[in-house]
Design a protein around this motif. Structure first.
Motif, PDB file in Angstrom:
ATOM      1  N   PHE A  98       0.780  -1.222   0.013  1.00  0.00           N
ATOM      2  CA  PHE A  98      -0.157  -0.037   0.056  1.00  0.00           C
ATOM      3  C   PHE A  98       0.721   1.214   0.128  1.00  0.00           C
ATOM      4  O   PHE A  98       0.270   2.128  -0.426  1.00  0.00           O
ATOM      5  CB  PHE A  98      -0.909  -0.083   1.265  1.00  0.00           C
ATOM      6  N   SER A  99       2.106   0.923   0.653  1.00  0.00           N
ATOM      7  CA  SER A  99       2.968   2.534   0.443  1.00  0.00           C
ATOM      8  C   SER A  99       3.446   2.626  -1.273  1.00  0.00           C
ATOM      9  O   SER A  99       3.361   3.726  -1.576  1.00  0.00           O
ATOM     10  CB  SER A  99       4.200   2.111   1.286  1.00  0.00           C
ATOM     11  N   LYS A 100       3.507   1.706  -1.626  1.00  0.00           N
ATOM     12  CA  LYS A 100       3.982   1.759  -3.127  1.00  0.00           C
ATOM     13  C   LYS A 100       2.863   2.271  -3.940  1.00  0.00           C
ATOM     14  O   LYS A 100       2.994   3.141  -4.680  1.00  0.00           O
ATOM     15  CB  LYS A 100       4.285   0.535  -3.808  1.00  0.00           C
ATOM     16  N   GLU A 101       1.511   1.832  -3.534  1.00  0.00           N
ATOM     17  CA  GLU A 101       0.272   2.310  -4.273  1.00  0.00           C
ATOM     18  C   GLU A 101       0.137   3.953  -4.010  1.00  0.00           C
ATOM     19  O   GLU A 101      -0.160   4.641  -4.803  1.00  0.00           O
ATOM     20  CB  GLU A 101      -0.721   1.616  -3.750  1.00  0.00           C
ATOM     21  N   ASN A 102       0.302   4.294  -2.735  1.00  0.00           N
ATOM     22  CA  ASN A 102       0.264   5.730  -2.224  1.00  0.00           C
ATOM     23  C   ASN A 102       1.410   6.758  -2.901  1.00  0.00           C
ATOM     24  O   ASN A 102       1.147   7.606  -3.447  1.00  0.00           O
ATOM     25  CB  ASN A 102       0.590   5.819  -0.909  1.00  0.00           C
ATOM     26  N   ARG A 103       2.539   6.051  -3.200  1.00  0.00           N
ATOM     27  CA  ARG A 103       3.665   6.849  -3.765  1.00  0.00           C
ATOM     28  C   ARG A 103       3.451   6.973  -5.429  1.00  0.00           C
ATOM     29  O   ARG A 103       3.707   7.892  -5.667  1.00  0.00           O
ATOM     30  CB  ARG A 103       4.804   6.052  -3.539  1.00  0.00           C
ATOM     31  N   ALA A 104       2.501   5.886  -5.668  1.00  0.00           N
ATOM     32  CA  ALA A 104       2.533   5.950  -7.327  1.00  0.00           C
ATOM     33  C   ALA A 104       1.256   6.998  -7.576  1.00  0.00           C
ATOM     34  O   ALA A 104       1.196   7.605  -8.521  1.00  0.00           O
ATOM     35  CB  ALA A 104       2.144   4.635  -7.960  1.00  0.00           C
TER      36      ALA A 104
END
Length: 321
Positions: free
Chosen positions: A315-321
Protein backbone atom coordinates in the motif's frame (compact mmCIF):
# COMPACT_ATOMS: atom_id res chain seq x y z
CA UNK A 1 -69.03 23.73 -2.70
CA UNK A 2 -69.40 24.55 0.97
CA UNK A 3 -70.10 20.94 1.94
CA UNK A 4 -67.16 19.68 -0.11
CA UNK A 5 -64.87 22.22 1.47
CA UNK A 6 -66.03 21.22 4.94
CA UNK A 7 -65.37 17.52 4.21
CA UNK A 8 -61.93 18.32 2.90
CA UNK A 9 -61.14 20.53 5.87
CA UNK A 10 -62.24 17.91 8.36
CA UNK A 11 -60.19 15.13 6.66
CA UNK A 12 -62.77 13.33 4.53
CA UNK A 13 -62.11 9.66 3.61
CA UNK A 14 -61.07 10.51 0.07
CA UNK A 15 -58.39 12.93 1.28
CA UNK A 16 -54.79 11.85 0.36
CA UNK A 17 -53.30 13.00 3.69
CA UNK A 18 -54.23 9.95 5.82
CA UNK A 19 -53.01 7.57 3.13
CA UNK A 20 -49.68 9.41 2.99
CA UNK A 21 -49.28 9.15 6.75
CA UNK A 22 -50.07 5.41 6.57
CA UNK A 23 -47.42 4.88 3.93
CA UNK A 24 -44.84 6.75 6.00
CA UNK A 25 -45.69 4.68 9.07
CA UNK A 26 -45.36 1.48 7.05
CA UNK A 27 -42.00 2.56 5.66
CA UNK A 28 -40.83 3.45 9.16
CA UNK A 29 -41.92 0.06 10.48
CA UNK A 30 -40.13 -1.76 7.66
CA UNK A 31 -37.00 0.28 8.28
CA UNK A 32 -36.96 -0.75 11.93
CA UNK A 33 -37.35 -4.40 10.97
CA UNK A 34 -34.52 -4.17 8.50
CA UNK A 35 -32.29 -2.65 11.15
CA UNK A 36 -33.15 -5.47 13.55
CA UNK A 37 -32.35 -8.14 10.94
CA UNK A 38 -29.12 -6.38 10.01
CA UNK A 39 -28.15 -6.09 13.67
CA UNK A 40 -28.75 -9.80 14.23
CA UNK A 41 -26.85 -10.78 11.07
CA UNK A 42 -23.85 -8.71 12.12
CA UNK A 43 -24.08 -9.09 15.87
CA UNK A 44 -24.41 -12.87 16.19
CA UNK A 45 -21.42 -13.77 13.95
CA UNK A 46 -19.35 -11.05 15.63
CA UNK A 47 -20.23 -12.42 19.07
CA UNK A 48 -19.40 -15.98 18.01
CA UNK A 49 -16.11 -14.77 16.50
CA UNK A 50 -15.19 -12.98 19.71
CA UNK A 51 -16.05 -15.98 21.88
CA UNK A 52 -14.36 -18.63 19.73
CA UNK A 53 -11.35 -16.68 18.41
CA UNK A 54 -10.40 -13.61 20.39
CA UNK A 55 -11.25 -14.82 23.90
CA UNK A 56 -9.05 -17.96 23.49
CA UNK A 57 -6.36 -15.83 21.84
CA UNK A 58 -6.25 -13.37 24.73
CA UNK A 59 -6.39 -16.30 27.15
CA UNK A 60 -3.34 -17.84 25.47
CA UNK A 61 -1.49 -14.55 25.69
CA UNK A 62 -2.24 -14.37 29.42
CA UNK A 63 -1.28 -18.03 30.04
CA UNK A 64 2.01 -17.53 28.18
CA UNK A 65 3.22 -15.49 31.15
CA UNK A 66 2.47 -18.25 33.63
CA UNK A 67 3.50 -21.77 34.63
CA UNK A 68 0.65 -24.28 34.82
CA UNK A 69 0.32 -28.01 34.26
CA UNK A 70 -3.40 -27.85 33.54
CA UNK A 71 -4.35 -29.53 36.83
CA UNK A 72 -6.42 -27.56 39.31
CA UNK A 73 -7.97 -24.14 38.88
CA UNK A 74 -6.63 -20.86 37.66
CA UNK A 75 -5.53 -20.03 41.19
CA UNK A 76 -2.79 -22.65 40.76
CA UNK A 77 -1.15 -20.69 37.94
CA UNK A 78 2.29 -19.37 38.87
CA UNK A 79 3.05 -16.15 37.05
CA UNK A 80 6.63 -16.12 35.72
CA UNK A 81 6.65 -13.09 33.42
CA UNK A 82 8.73 -13.54 30.26
CA UNK A 83 10.57 -16.59 31.58
CA UNK A 84 8.70 -18.97 29.24
CA UNK A 85 9.83 -16.98 26.22
CA UNK A 86 13.42 -16.85 27.48
CA UNK A 87 13.46 -20.62 28.06
CA UNK A 88 11.99 -21.35 24.63
CA UNK A 89 14.54 -19.20 22.79
CA UNK A 90 17.56 -20.34 24.83
CA UNK A 91 17.03 -23.86 26.19
CA UNK A 92 14.36 -25.61 24.10
CA UNK A 93 16.26 -27.74 21.56
CA UNK A 94 13.24 -28.40 19.33
CA UNK A 95 12.30 -24.74 18.82
CA UNK A 96 14.89 -23.55 16.30
CA UNK A 97 14.63 -26.65 14.04
CA UNK A 98 10.84 -26.19 14.04
CA UNK A 99 11.23 -22.48 13.29
CA UNK A 100 13.60 -23.25 10.40
CA UNK A 101 11.21 -25.84 9.01
CA UNK A 102 8.32 -23.36 9.12
CA UNK A 103 10.40 -20.82 7.19
CA UNK A 104 11.26 -23.46 4.57
CA UNK A 105 7.58 -24.45 4.43
CA UNK A 106 6.55 -20.82 3.86
CA UNK A 107 9.13 -20.15 1.13
CA UNK A 108 8.35 -23.43 -0.65
CA UNK A 109 4.59 -22.83 -0.72
CA UNK A 110 5.12 -19.21 -1.69
CA UNK A 111 7.13 -20.20 -4.76
CA UNK A 112 6.10 -23.57 -6.19
CA UNK A 113 2.29 -23.75 -5.71
CA UNK A 114 1.89 -20.02 -6.43
CA UNK A 115 3.75 -20.17 -9.73
CA UNK A 116 2.11 -23.46 -10.69
CA UNK A 117 -1.34 -22.20 -9.73
CA UNK A 118 -0.90 -19.01 -11.74
CA UNK A 119 0.35 -20.97 -14.75
CA UNK A 120 -2.61 -23.37 -14.63
CA UNK A 121 -5.04 -20.46 -14.22
CA UNK A 122 -3.66 -18.75 -17.33
CA UNK A 123 -4.03 -21.98 -19.31
CA UNK A 124 -7.61 -22.57 -18.14
CA UNK A 125 -8.52 -18.94 -18.84
CA UNK A 126 -7.86 -19.61 -22.54
CA UNK A 127 -11.10 -21.65 -22.63
CA UNK A 128 -9.52 -25.01 -23.36
CA UNK A 129 -11.63 -27.94 -24.40
CA UNK A 130 -12.80 -29.86 -21.31
CA UNK A 131 -11.56 -26.93 -19.21
CA UNK A 132 -14.23 -27.50 -16.56
CA UNK A 133 -13.08 -31.09 -16.11
CA UNK A 134 -9.45 -30.03 -15.76
CA UNK A 135 -10.42 -27.33 -13.29
CA UNK A 136 -12.40 -29.77 -11.13
CA UNK A 137 -9.62 -32.37 -11.22
CA UNK A 138 -6.95 -29.84 -10.23
CA UNK A 139 -9.07 -28.40 -7.42
CA UNK A 140 -10.11 -31.82 -6.05
CA UNK A 141 -7.09 -32.21 -3.68
CA UNK A 142 -8.13 -29.00 -1.89
CA UNK A 143 -11.38 -30.67 -0.89
CA UNK A 144 -9.40 -33.32 1.00
CA UNK A 145 -8.17 -32.67 4.52
CA UNK A 146 -4.43 -32.54 5.20
CA UNK A 147 -4.78 -35.68 7.29
CA UNK A 148 -6.22 -37.58 4.33
CA UNK A 149 -3.54 -36.10 2.07
CA UNK A 150 -0.98 -37.48 4.50
CA UNK A 151 -2.47 -40.99 4.25
CA UNK A 152 -2.50 -40.83 0.44
CA UNK A 153 1.10 -39.72 0.17
CA UNK A 154 2.23 -42.28 2.72
CA UNK A 155 1.07 -44.90 0.21
CA UNK A 156 2.94 -43.10 -2.57
CA UNK A 157 6.14 -42.77 -0.51
CA UNK A 158 6.04 -46.27 1.03
CA UNK A 159 9.59 -47.73 0.60
CA UNK A 160 8.87 -51.32 -0.46
CA UNK A 161 5.55 -51.09 -2.32
CA UNK A 162 5.06 -47.35 -2.82
CA UNK A 163 4.14 -45.85 -6.16
CA UNK A 164 7.14 -43.51 -6.38
CA UNK A 165 9.78 -46.16 -5.73
CA UNK A 166 7.99 -48.49 -8.13
CA UNK A 167 8.21 -45.85 -10.87
CA UNK A 168 11.88 -45.23 -10.05
CA UNK A 169 12.58 -48.98 -9.95
CA UNK A 170 14.11 -48.90 -6.46
CA UNK A 171 11.59 -51.03 -4.56
CA UNK A 172 13.94 -54.02 -4.36
CA UNK A 173 17.45 -52.58 -4.53
CA UNK A 174 18.02 -50.08 -1.71
CA UNK A 175 14.57 -48.38 -1.72
CA UNK A 176 14.47 -44.74 -0.73
CA UNK A 177 12.79 -44.10 2.62
CA UNK A 178 11.15 -40.80 1.65
CA UNK A 179 9.41 -40.19 4.98
CA UNK A 180 11.95 -41.84 7.29
CA UNK A 181 15.08 -40.00 6.16
CA UNK A 182 15.30 -36.68 8.07
CA UNK A 183 17.36 -35.16 5.26
CA UNK A 184 14.59 -35.46 2.65
CA UNK A 185 11.30 -36.13 4.46
CA UNK A 186 10.48 -32.44 4.92
CA UNK A 187 10.68 -31.81 1.17
CA UNK A 188 8.72 -34.98 0.44
CA UNK A 189 5.92 -33.73 2.69
CA UNK A 190 6.15 -30.27 1.12
CA UNK A 191 5.46 -31.80 -2.30
CA UNK A 192 2.29 -33.36 -0.85
CA UNK A 193 1.24 -30.06 0.73
CA UNK A 194 1.97 -28.19 -2.53
CA UNK A 195 -0.12 -30.73 -4.48
CA UNK A 196 -3.09 -29.78 -2.33
CA UNK A 197 -2.41 -26.05 -2.20
CA UNK A 198 -1.90 -25.53 -5.95
CA UNK A 199 -5.56 -26.11 -6.79
CA UNK A 200 -6.66 -23.39 -4.38
CA UNK A 201 -4.18 -20.86 -5.76
CA UNK A 202 -5.27 -21.78 -9.29
CA UNK A 203 -8.91 -21.08 -8.43
CA UNK A 204 -8.09 -17.69 -6.87
CA UNK A 205 -6.08 -16.56 -9.89
CA UNK A 206 -8.67 -17.93 -12.30
CA UNK A 207 -11.34 -15.82 -10.61
CA UNK A 208 -9.05 -12.80 -10.85
CA UNK A 209 -8.35 -13.40 -14.54
CA UNK A 210 -12.08 -13.59 -15.28
CA UNK A 211 -12.50 -10.09 -13.84
CA UNK A 212 -9.81 -8.47 -16.03
CA UNK A 213 -11.33 -6.09 -18.57
CA UNK A 214 -10.81 -7.56 -22.09
CA UNK A 215 -10.48 -4.02 -23.43
CA UNK A 216 -7.12 -3.71 -21.67
CA UNK A 217 -5.78 -6.78 -23.47
CA UNK A 218 -7.14 -5.54 -26.79
CA UNK A 219 -5.50 -2.15 -26.30
CA UNK A 220 -2.16 -3.80 -25.51
CA UNK A 221 -2.49 -6.00 -28.60
CA UNK A 222 -3.19 -2.95 -30.79
CA UNK A 223 -0.05 -1.33 -29.38
CA UNK A 224 1.98 -4.30 -30.61
CA UNK A 225 2.47 -6.19 -27.33
CA UNK A 226 2.82 -9.96 -27.55
CA UNK A 227 1.08 -12.39 -25.19
CA UNK A 228 3.91 -12.40 -22.63
CA UNK A 229 4.18 -8.61 -22.58
CA UNK A 230 0.41 -8.28 -22.28
CA UNK A 231 0.38 -10.59 -19.27
CA UNK A 232 3.36 -9.06 -17.44
CA UNK A 233 2.53 -5.40 -18.11
CA UNK A 234 -1.26 -5.39 -18.23
CA UNK A 235 -2.88 -8.48 -16.74
CA UNK A 236 -0.60 -9.23 -13.79
CA UNK A 237 -0.65 -5.67 -12.34
CA UNK A 238 -4.46 -5.80 -12.39
CA UNK A 239 -4.27 -8.97 -10.27
CA UNK A 240 -2.78 -7.09 -7.31
CA UNK A 241 -5.81 -7.70 -5.01
CA UNK A 242 -5.61 -11.41 -5.82
CA UNK A 243 -1.87 -11.41 -5.11
CA UNK A 244 -2.55 -9.99 -1.66
CA UNK A 245 -5.15 -12.68 -0.94
CA UNK A 246 -2.80 -15.41 -2.21
CA UNK A 247 0.02 -14.12 -0.01
CA UNK A 248 -2.10 -13.95 3.14
CA UNK A 249 -3.65 -17.38 2.52
CA UNK A 250 -0.23 -18.94 1.87
CA UNK A 251 1.28 -17.47 5.04
CA UNK A 252 -1.60 -18.74 7.15
CA UNK A 253 -1.54 -22.15 5.45
CA UNK A 254 2.22 -22.46 5.98
CA UNK A 255 2.30 -21.49 9.64
CA UNK A 256 -0.73 -23.53 10.70
CA UNK A 257 0.47 -26.72 8.96
CA UNK A 258 -0.01 -29.56 11.43
CA UNK A 259 -2.21 -32.43 10.26
CA UNK A 260 -0.02 -33.89 7.56
CA UNK A 261 3.20 -34.12 9.59
CA UNK A 262 1.37 -35.33 12.69
CA UNK A 263 -0.22 -38.16 10.70
CA UNK A 264 3.14 -39.23 9.29
CA UNK A 265 5.35 -39.32 12.41
CA UNK A 266 3.83 -36.91 14.97
CA UNK A 267 6.10 -34.11 13.78
CA UNK A 268 9.44 -35.66 14.70
CA UNK A 269 12.63 -36.89 13.00
CA UNK A 270 12.98 -33.93 10.67
CA UNK A 271 9.32 -32.86 10.51
CA UNK A 272 9.21 -30.58 13.55
CA UNK A 273 6.91 -27.56 13.15
CA UNK A 274 5.87 -24.84 15.60
CA UNK A 275 2.25 -25.99 15.51
CA UNK A 276 3.36 -29.47 16.58
CA UNK A 277 5.34 -28.02 19.49
CA UNK A 278 2.23 -26.13 20.63
CA UNK A 279 0.23 -29.36 20.68
CA UNK A 280 2.98 -31.38 22.37
CA UNK A 281 3.33 -28.86 25.19
CA UNK A 282 -0.38 -28.27 25.82
CA UNK A 283 -1.92 -31.73 25.45
CA UNK A 284 1.20 -33.88 25.42
CA UNK A 285 2.79 -35.77 28.28
CA UNK A 286 4.63 -32.70 29.60
CA UNK A 287 1.46 -30.54 29.93
CA UNK A 288 3.35 -27.26 30.00
CA UNK A 289 0.46 -24.93 29.32
CA UNK A 290 2.62 -21.84 29.69
CA UNK A 291 5.19 -23.02 27.15
CA UNK A 292 2.51 -24.11 24.69
CA UNK A 293 0.72 -20.77 25.00
CA UNK A 294 4.00 -18.89 24.53
CA UNK A 295 4.73 -20.91 21.38
CA UNK A 296 1.22 -20.12 20.08
CA UNK A 297 1.81 -16.41 20.70
CA UNK A 298 5.17 -16.59 18.89
CA UNK A 299 3.46 -18.29 15.94
CA UNK A 300 0.77 -15.58 15.90
CA UNK A 301 3.35 -12.78 16.01
CA UNK A 302 5.35 -14.32 13.17
CA UNK A 303 2.29 -14.57 10.93
CA UNK A 304 1.10 -11.05 11.77
CA UNK A 305 4.56 -9.52 11.23
CA UNK A 306 4.94 -11.14 7.80
CA UNK A 307 1.43 -10.18 6.66
CA UNK A 308 1.49 -6.62 8.03
CA UNK A 309 4.95 -5.95 6.55
CA UNK A 310 3.83 -7.15 3.12
CA UNK A 311 0.59 -5.15 3.21
CA UNK A 312 2.41 -2.02 4.37
CA UNK A 313 4.92 -2.25 1.52
CA UNK A 314 2.22 -2.86 -1.07
CA UNK A 315 0.00 0.00 0.00
CA UNK A 316 2.99 2.32 0.45
CA UNK A 317 3.96 1.68 -3.18
CA UNK A 318 0.40 2.40 -4.26
CA UNK A 319 0.32 5.71 -2.35
CA UNK A 320 3.65 6.79 -3.78
CA UNK A 321 2.44 5.99 -7.27
Amino acid sequence: MTALSEKTAHGAPDSPAPRGRARRKKATALGGGDKLVLGLMLGIPTLIHLLLVWVPTLGSVALSFGSWDGIGGFEDIKWVGFQNYVDIFTSYPRFWPAFRHNVIWLVFLMVLPTVAGLFLAVLLDRKLRFGRIYQSALYLPMVLSLALVGFIWQLIYQPEQGLLNSILGTTENNPTNWLGDPDINLYAVLVAAAWRHTGYIMLLYLAGLKSVDPALKEAASLDGANAFQTFTRVTFPVLKPVNIVVFVVTVIESLRAFDIVYIINKGRNGLELLSVLVTDNIIGESSRIGWGSALAVILLLISLSVIITYLYQEFSKENRA
